[in-house]
Design a protein around this motif. Structure first.
Motif, PDB file in Angstrom:
ATOM      1  N   UNK A  36       0.798  -1.604   0.403  1.00  0.00           N
ATOM      2  CA  UNK A  36      -0.180   0.079   0.128  1.00  0.00           C
ATOM      3  C   UNK A  36       0.940   1.431  -0.081  1.00  0.00           C
ATOM      4  N   UNK A  37       2.003   1.481   0.579  1.00  0.00           N
ATOM      5  CA  UNK A  37       2.854   1.950   1.143  1.00  0.00           C
ATOM      6  C   UNK A  37       3.721   2.557  -0.422  1.00  0.00           C
ATOM      7  N   UNK A  38       4.162   1.176  -1.503  1.00  0.00           N
ATOM      8  CA  UNK A  38       4.372   0.974  -2.482  1.00  0.00           C
ATOM      9  C   UNK A  38       3.549   2.424  -3.350  1.00  0.00           C
ATOM     10  N   UNK A  39       2.123   1.847  -3.359  1.00  0.00           N
ATOM     11  CA  UNK A  39       1.773   2.410  -4.495  1.00  0.00           C
ATOM     12  C   UNK A  39       0.710   4.097  -4.269  1.00  0.00           C
ATOM     13  N   UNK A  40       0.745   4.087  -3.203  1.00  0.00           N
ATOM     14  CA  UNK A  40       0.099   5.643  -2.698  1.00  0.00           C
ATOM     15  C   UNK A  40       1.149   6.331  -2.210  1.00  0.00           C
ATOM     16  N   UNK A  41       2.797   6.016  -2.387  1.00  0.00           N
ATOM     17  CA  UNK A  41       3.899   6.724  -2.600  1.00  0.00           C
ATOM     18  C   UNK A  41       3.572   7.829  -3.697  1.00  0.00           C
ATOM     19  N   UNK A  42       3.157   7.624  -4.077  1.00  0.00           N
ATOM     20  CA  UNK A  42       3.765   8.358  -5.540  1.00  0.00           C
ATOM     21  C   UNK A  42       2.455   9.984  -5.222  1.00  0.00           C
ATOM     22  N   UNK A  43       1.396   9.541  -4.948  1.00  0.00           N
ATOM     23  CA  UNK A  43       0.111  10.571  -4.893  1.00  0.00           C
ATOM     24  C   UNK A  43       0.361  11.912  -3.607  1.00  0.00           C
ATOM     25  N   UNK A  44       1.170  12.182  -2.717  1.00  0.00           N
ATOM     26  CA  UNK A  44       2.000  13.155  -2.247  1.00  0.00           C
ATOM     27  C   UNK A  44       3.108  13.489  -2.757  1.00  0.00           C
ATOM     28  N   UNK A  60       6.090  11.945 -14.500  1.00  0.00           N
ATOM     29  CA  UNK A  60       5.549  11.236 -14.429  1.00  0.00           C
ATOM     30  C   UNK A  60       5.249  10.339 -14.295  1.00  0.00           C
ATOM     31  N   UNK A  61       4.680   9.745 -16.036  1.00  0.00           N
ATOM     32  CA  UNK A  61       4.740   8.052 -16.095  1.00  0.00           C
ATOM     33  C   UNK A  61       5.251   7.347 -15.219  1.00  0.00           C
ATOM     34  N   UNK A  62       6.517   7.258 -15.872  1.00  0.00           N
ATOM     35  CA  UNK A  62       7.844   6.722 -15.303  1.00  0.00           C
ATOM     36  C   UNK A  62       7.780   6.792 -13.940  1.00  0.00           C
ATOM     37  N   UNK A  63       7.566   7.363 -13.085  1.00  0.00           N
ATOM     38  CA  UNK A  63       7.366   7.681 -11.077  1.00  0.00           C
ATOM     39  C   UNK A  63       6.559   6.384 -11.143  1.00  0.00           C
ATOM     40  N   UNK A  64       5.149   6.759 -11.875  1.00  0.00           N
ATOM     41  CA  UNK A  64       4.126   5.860 -11.345  1.00  0.00           C
ATOM     42  C   UNK A  64       4.174   4.703 -11.947  1.00  0.00           C
ATOM     43  N   UNK A  65       4.255   5.162 -13.264  1.00  0.00           N
ATOM     44  CA  UNK A  65       4.170   3.083 -13.618  1.00  0.00           C
ATOM     45  C   UNK A  65       5.209   2.263 -13.558  1.00  0.00           C
ATOM     46  N   UNK A  66       6.418   3.026 -12.629  1.00  0.00           N
ATOM     47  CA  UNK A  66       7.543   1.959 -12.934  1.00  0.00           C
ATOM     48  C   UNK A  66       7.394   0.912 -12.316  1.00  0.00           C
ATOM     49  N   UNK A  67       6.940   0.493  -9.910  1.00  0.00           N
ATOM     50  CA  UNK A  67       6.434   0.041  -9.235  1.00  0.00           C
ATOM     51  C   UNK A  67       5.613  -1.322 -10.561  1.00  0.00           C
ATOM     52  N   UNK A  68       4.261  -1.357 -11.134  1.00  0.00           N
ATOM     53  CA  UNK A  68       3.946  -2.388 -11.540  1.00  0.00           C
ATOM     54  C   UNK A  68       4.582  -2.973 -12.358  1.00  0.00           C
ATOM     55  N   UNK A  69       5.722  -1.993 -12.768  1.00  0.00           N
ATOM     56  CA  UNK A  69       6.022  -2.613 -14.442  1.00  0.00           C
ATOM     57  C   UNK A  69       7.338  -3.696 -13.223  1.00  0.00           C
ATOM     58  N   UNK A 117      14.825   3.164  -7.617  1.00  0.00           N
ATOM     59  CA  UNK A 117      14.530   2.370  -6.095  1.00  0.00           C
ATOM     60  C   UNK A 117      13.004   1.775  -6.401  1.00  0.00           C
ATOM     61  N   UNK A 118      12.594   2.750  -7.828  1.00  0.00           N
ATOM     62  CA  UNK A 118      10.150   2.546  -7.371  1.00  0.00           C
ATOM     63  C   UNK A 118      10.078   1.295  -8.429  1.00  0.00           C
ATOM     64  N   UNK A 119      11.375   0.896  -9.706  1.00  0.00           N
ATOM     65  CA  UNK A 119      11.390  -0.141  -9.805  1.00  0.00           C
ATOM     66  C   UNK A 119      11.516  -1.453  -8.881  1.00  0.00           C
ATOM     67  N   UNK A 120      12.115  -1.783  -8.522  1.00  0.00           N
ATOM     68  CA  UNK A 120      12.921  -2.251  -7.215  1.00  0.00           C
ATOM     69  C   UNK A 120      11.416  -2.968  -6.000  1.00  0.00           C
ATOM     70  N   UNK A 121      10.935  -1.515  -5.599  1.00  0.00           N
ATOM     71  CA  UNK A 121       9.838  -1.352  -4.489  1.00  0.00           C
ATOM     72  C   UNK A 121       9.119  -2.167  -5.461  1.00  0.00           C
ATOM     73  N   UNK A 122       8.747  -1.890  -6.414  1.00  0.00           N
ATOM     74  CA  UNK A 122       7.423  -2.700  -7.026  1.00  0.00           C
ATOM     75  C   UNK A 122       7.616  -4.008  -7.485  1.00  0.00           C
ATOM     76  N   UNK A 123       9.283  -4.697  -7.390  1.00  0.00           N
ATOM     77  CA  UNK A 123       9.421  -5.424  -7.665  1.00  0.00           C
ATOM     78  C   UNK A 123       9.254  -6.408  -6.843  1.00  0.00           C
ATOM     79  N   UNK A 124       9.788  -6.156  -5.622  1.00  0.00           N
ATOM     80  CA  UNK A 124       9.459  -7.375  -3.941  1.00  0.00           C
ATOM     81  C   UNK A 124       7.369  -7.368  -3.921  1.00  0.00           C
TER      82      UNK A 124
END
Length: 487
Positions: A36-44, A60-69, A117-124
């Protein structure tokens, strides 16, 4: 405690078994809280980083979209890890890299470091969430599997709300460090938890399975008839389908996986995951700050996000308490209906804003109210049930393979909705995007009503037999809580 959860025999062992299963479900579900923290980090953080000039609009698309990738890739890795290491060890090995990725996000010296970092948090996220959901489903009693299986969604909502609140008062680096420490709590909880008995039985480790069941059922003797009965029941199913990977080659394994009786629950799960994402929830979570900013509302965007997150948490808890009484289908139908009704006003609002309606300021409250009701609907069903249903209906032989594919598909849909939201807004406007989500909610009602079976109160073995029409399910009366099957 609700009547349906009162144990048939209020024994000391039964009460303690219940407490223990709640504890391990909480420990594993911490993976969802961090997600939940990974998902909502980008909002604030995205609006704040844009204001500070740390990132550009093109980032913006990459900071928000890299975790799902990253999560999509992680979900593919999750299957072999769960198969060979087990559910518990899979959750343990993500702890240190997950925490390190959040720490890097806090120290990030450049845009490239933020991307990584966003890519790695999404990977986990992709590695941990399927393992956590399956672990809970396999370790708790069928009578409470609905409520404890929904606990993952509750902690996901809790993680989102906490991040919204902290993000409104803290800088992004401090927020990232707090999330890094949260990942360590998952490791503490899973260190003391037992391995899934089903996985141990599947790999021929019967003595360890007996020890795990002894702990989960709070029994004194690992040779207790209740434990033996459970192990024999699982062995019978595994033997019937020649589950042991040493007894069948991979080609035969894949051939069997595409049989209709196996593909039906697979595609049901895929479709539910599709509707979960294309109702628009990830867009709202990842870009709530941007949505409220673009709406022209004079209500503070941080306050609006916190209200939406709070509503999600409250109604996710309500859904968790009623899921075993109400059933999966009814909650999903209710969920889709409320989301459908709530998306119409915000779609109309952005439509009016797009055509330059002069009195738009008089109805600036519509986006917040609509998204509050949307979150009520989402939390009552689609926030709690897709992963629970997946963990229930997938055949045990292909649960590792199918869950990884389904989780990857879900994350791919998440990526599409999050990454392409700014692009879609440029192409068709906010109103066009929200009308698309409205249509998906309508189609989901039809699908659930006609195609999704009810699984409330059934053991995993009984559910599996539901998709095997040539065999009759023998439904046995549950004895005492401590003698019920854990699976």
């Amino acid at each position: 405690m609700p009547e349906e959860f009162v144990l048939e025999k209020e024994t000391f062992e039964g009460k303690n078994a219940l407490k223990l299963q709640i504890a391990i479900a909480l420990a594993a579900s911490m993976a969802f809280m961090i997600s939940g923290g990974v998902r909502s980090w980008s909002s604030p953080c995205i609006p704040r980083l844009l204001e500070l000039g740390s990132i550009k609009n093109s980032d913006v698309p990459y900071v928000g979209g890299l975790p799902p990738v990253g999560a999509l890739l992680g979900a593919l890795v999750s299957a072999p890890l769960m198969q060979f290491l087990g559910r518990r060890k899979t959750l343990l090995i993500v702890v240190v890299p997950w925490s390190a990725a959040f720490a890097l996000l806090g120290f990030a010296p450049s845009t490239g470091a933020v991307y990584f970092a966003r890519l790695c948090t999404g990977f986990m996220v992709g590695v941990a969430t399927p393992a956590a959901q399956i672990y809970v489903a396999e370790c708790v009693n069928p009578k409470i599997r609905g409520i404890l299986g929904s606990l993952t969604a509750t902690l996901l909502a809790c993680g989102i709300l906490i991040t919204f609140i902290l993000g409104s008062v803290l800088e992004c680096d401090v927020l990232s460090w707090i999330l890094a420490s949260g990942a360590l709590l998952l490791g503490v909880g899973m260190y003391f938890a037992p391995e899934s008995p089903s996985w141990l039985i599947l790999h021929g480790r019967e003595n360890e399975a007996r020890a795990s069941l002894k702990l989960l059922k709070n029994l004194q003797d690992p040779s207790n008839p209740c434990i033996t009965e459970h192990i024999n029941k699982v062995k019978e199913i595994l033997t019937d389908r020649d589950t042991n990977s040493n007894q069948t080659n991979y080609t035969e394994y894949l051939k069997e996986s595409v049989k209709f009786q196996n593909l039906r629950p697979f595609f049901l799960s895929l479709t539910i995951m599709f509707f979960e994402e294309f109702c628009g929830i990830s867009t709202i979570i990842f870009h709530s700050g941007t949505i409220f900013k673009n709406s022209g509302s004079n209500i503070d965007r941080h306050l609006s996000s916190i209200v939406v997150g709070l509503v999600q948490l409250v109604f996710t808890c309500i859904a968790m308490l009623i899921v075993d009484k109400t059933g999966r289908r009814k909650l999903l139908l209710l969920s889709s209906s409320i989301m459908l009704i709530s998306l119409v006003p915000i779609s109309v609002y952005f439509q009016l804003k797009n055509v330059g309606y002069e009195s738009i300021g008089n109805i600036h409250w519509i986006p917040l109210v609509s998204l509050i009701f949307f979150m009520v609907g989402f939390s009552l069903g689609y926030n709690t049930l897709p992963y629970l249903i997946m963990s229930e209906i997938l055949p045990s032989k292909f649960r590792n393979l199918f869950s990884a594919i389904i989780a990857s598909f879900n994350l791919f849909c998440l990526f599409l909705t999050v990454f392409f939201y700014p692009i879609m807004v440029d192409l068709v406007g906010e109103h066009g995007v929200f009308w698309l989500y409205t249509m998906c909610c309508f189609i989901s009602i039809i699908f659930v009503y006609f195609f999704l079976p009810e699984t409330k109160g059934k053991s995993l073995e009984e559910i599996e037999m539901m998709f095997r029409p040539m065999k009759k399910v023998e439904v046995q009366e549950n004895k005492a809580f401590e003698c019920d099957a854990v699976m």
